[in-house]
Design an enzyme around this catalytic site. Structure first.
Site, PDB file in Angstrom:
ATOM      1  CG  ASP A 155      -2.052   1.283   1.316  1.00 42.05           C
ATOM      2  OD1 ASP A 155      -1.798   1.952   0.699  1.00 42.05           O
ATOM      3  OD2 ASP A 155      -2.902   0.913   2.161  1.00 42.05           O
ATOM      4  NE  ARG A 198      -5.553  -1.710   1.895  1.00 45.16           N
ATOM      5  CZ  ARG A 198      -4.863  -2.022   2.974  1.00 45.16           C
ATOM      6  NH1 ARG A 198      -5.363  -2.791   3.845  1.00 45.16           N
ATOM      7  NH2 ARG A 198      -3.474  -1.611   3.208  1.00 45.16           N
ATOM      8  CG  HIS A 230      -6.832   9.216   5.112  1.00 44.67           C
ATOM      9  ND1 HIS A 230      -6.761   8.352   6.244  1.00 44.67           N
ATOM     10  CD2 HIS A 230      -6.757   8.160   4.236  1.00 44.67           C
ATOM     11  CE1 HIS A 230      -6.379   7.258   6.022  1.00 44.67           C
ATOM     12  NE2 HIS A 230      -6.354   7.068   4.841  1.00 44.67           N
ATOM     13  CD  GLU A 271      -8.342   2.259   1.008  1.00 51.13           C
ATOM     14  OE1 GLU A 271      -7.776   1.568   1.426  1.00 51.13           O
ATOM     15  OE2 GLU A 271      -8.584   3.472   1.090  1.00 51.13           O
ATOM     16  CG  HIS A 310     -10.791  -1.320   5.944  1.00 49.33           C
ATOM     17  ND1 HIS A 310     -10.908  -1.045   4.229  1.00 49.33           N
ATOM     18  CD2 HIS A 310      -9.671  -2.341   5.779  1.00 49.33           C
ATOM     19  CE1 HIS A 310     -10.153  -1.805   3.630  1.00 49.33           C
ATOM     20  NE2 HIS A 310      -9.547  -2.755   4.285  1.00 49.33           N
TER      21      HIS A 310
HETATM   22  N1  GLY Z   1      -2.773   4.084   2.842  1.00 44.43           N
HETATM   23  C1  GLY Z   1      -3.708   4.503   3.640  1.00 44.43           C
HETATM   24  C2  GLY Z   1      -4.952   4.045   3.137  1.00 44.43           C
HETATM   25  O1  GLY Z   1      -5.317   3.220   2.379  1.00 44.43           O
HETATM   26  O2  GLY Z   1      -5.968   4.685   3.408  1.00 44.43           O
HETATM   27 MN    MN Z   2      -3.759   2.901   0.900  1.00 45.76          MN
HETATM   28 MN    MN Z   3      -6.583   4.745   1.190  1.00 48.02          MN
END
Ligand code: GLY
Ligand code: MN
Ligand code: MN
Length: 440
Positions: free
Chosen positions: A263, A409, A364, A387, A353
């Protein structure tokens, strides 16, 4: 203008337009104050690499610390910057400064003053304004200064009129930041392109026997060699490490047959990208890995398809959870029906999540997800990540051992357009056969 200060792909006019819009929304009797990010120390006298505050950058493009922007809407629509003065001695040590003159000349400020003089000048500018917009409680040092300015104003000879209302700036400003302009989207496309190169480099580097940090090194090389920086600390998580949502150690050895979750995003001129891919170390998915991977892939496709003008922002999450609940029930990792799993939320054990977040200057990014208690409806120019994931904890005894410790993911960055979802990160492969071919 020296090359040093002429880097932004956002024009001076666009910055000016943003300030003007904000001033119009705040109203004539308001004052708006926004501070630059302070320099932050890593230890002793070593500073972290400087990153400008996103709101301050959005309104100025000005890249230095020790600066405050004051916007005074009304007849003059005044735009004032306080910033560090030129200082040949300090510039020999730390590099060139822009200085108040440079701020006026190159950054579209109407006037600029030395930062040192702010306590003497700024309180008078707030005199008689009814409402003050700024960020309260975000930076302790700024809060202290703000109170000092108000005290000074109150104790001015004859008694200065302090603003009656103090309003959080976030609601106005962050709503503007939610809609990306063509120039912003250009930078986001570039950030996505750099992160794409980084993911491809990671796939090449991730050989059995190497360490997670060697893959991180490949990511960083791909970003820095293109002039970008990471938009957050990359997650390089082999095997069960992928089940730790914010895994940061990046220190384990990669073993053939494990999945590797990477990621990582790049930041270009303060604009972020954010990509996750998961692939098998050595190039061959096990049956269980592939089964979970295919569910996440299908969930992601359904979620991307839900990113449309007029849809609620959480439609993507609902689409993803439906596919994931059905998939997990079909594999008997969840008991009962998908409908029951969705209703009870039992799927959250494996998908804990949300399916995404706004993305822009911040990875974010800012902007309300709810309007009047309802999920916000998507509009053209908004950008978000998609995601979904499935993570089976290594100690989850409710499932047979062969499923344990698998984490998957898949994450892309998507812009809402009138023509449907534009996936900025589409060039990073995610079909299982393509990944097997690339990583084998
Ligand atoms: N890399 C942080 C997120 O995927 O939200
Ligand atoms: Mn990410
Ligand atoms: Mn992200």
């Amino acid at each position: 203008m020296s090359a040093l200060f002429n880097k932004s792909m956002i024009s001076t006019d666009e910055f000016a337009q943003r300030r003007k819009t904000l001033m119009r929304l705040a109203g004539e009797s308001a004052a708006i104050i926004v501070a630059a990010a302070p320099e932050r120390m890593r230890n002793a006298d070593s500073a972290w690499p400087y990153r400008q505050d996103s709101d301050f950058h959005y309104l100025t493009g000005f890249p230095e610390p020790d600066a405050v922007l004051a916007l005074l809407p009304g007849r003059g629509n005044e735009v004032i910057l306080f910033c560090r003065e030129r200082d040949p001695e300090d510039e020999r040590l730390h590099g060139a400064r822009i200085g108040p003159e440079g701020a006026v000349k190159h950054f579209g400020m109407q006037d600029a003053f030395p930062f040192e003089d702010i306590d003497d000048i700024l309180p008078g500018m707030l005199e008689g304004r009814e409402r003050l917009y700024c960020h309260f409680g975000a930076e302790a040092e700024f809060d202290v200064r703000l109170l000092r300015w108000l005290r000074r104003l109150r104790s001015a000879r004859g008694g200065g009129v302090v603003p009656r209302e103090f309003t959080s700036l976030g609601h106005l400003l962050h709503d503007l930041r939610l809609y990306k302009s063509p120039a912003e989207l250009k930078l986001m496309r570039r950030a996505a392109e750099v992160a794409t190169h980084a993911q491809l480099a990671a796939m090449q580097a991730a050989r059995p026997g190497r360490c997670e940090y060697e893959v991180e090194a490949a990511l960083l090389h791909a970003m820095r060699s293109r002039g970008a920086v990471p938009s957050y600390a990359p997650i390089v998580a082999a095997g069960a490490n992928a089940c730790v949502m914010h895994y940061r150690h990046n220190s384990a050895k990669l073993q053939r047959g494990q999945l590797l979750l990477v990621d990582a995003g790049a930041e270009v001129q303060c604009y972020a990208s954010d990509i996750t891919r998961t692939w098998p170390v050595g190039g061959k998915f096990s049956r269980e890995q592939r089964a979970l991977y295919e569910i996440v892939l299908e969930a992601q496709a359904a979620a991307v398809d839900a990113v449309r003008v007029g849809s609620p922002w959480d439609a993507a999450h609902r689409a993803a959870t439906e596919v994931i609940a059905e998939g997990l029930c079909a594999l008997k990792l969840l008991r009962g029906s998908a409908r029951a799993a969705l209703q009870s939320g039992s799927y959250r054990k494996f998908f804990p999540h949300k399916t995404g977040h706004w993305i822009g200057l911040d990875v974010h990014d800012v902007g309300d997800y709810q309007v009047d208690g309802e999920a916000r409806l998507l509009e053209a120019g908004m950008a978000l990540t998609v995601e979904p994931g499935i993570y089976v904890a290594p100690d989850d005894t409710s499932v047979p051992p062969r499923w344990r410790g698998i984490g998957v993911r898949i994450e892309d960055d998507v812009v809402v357009t009138a023509r449907g979802p534009e996936v900025l990160t589409a060039k990073v492969p995610k079909a299982p056969t393509e990944l097997e071919a690339l990583c084998g």
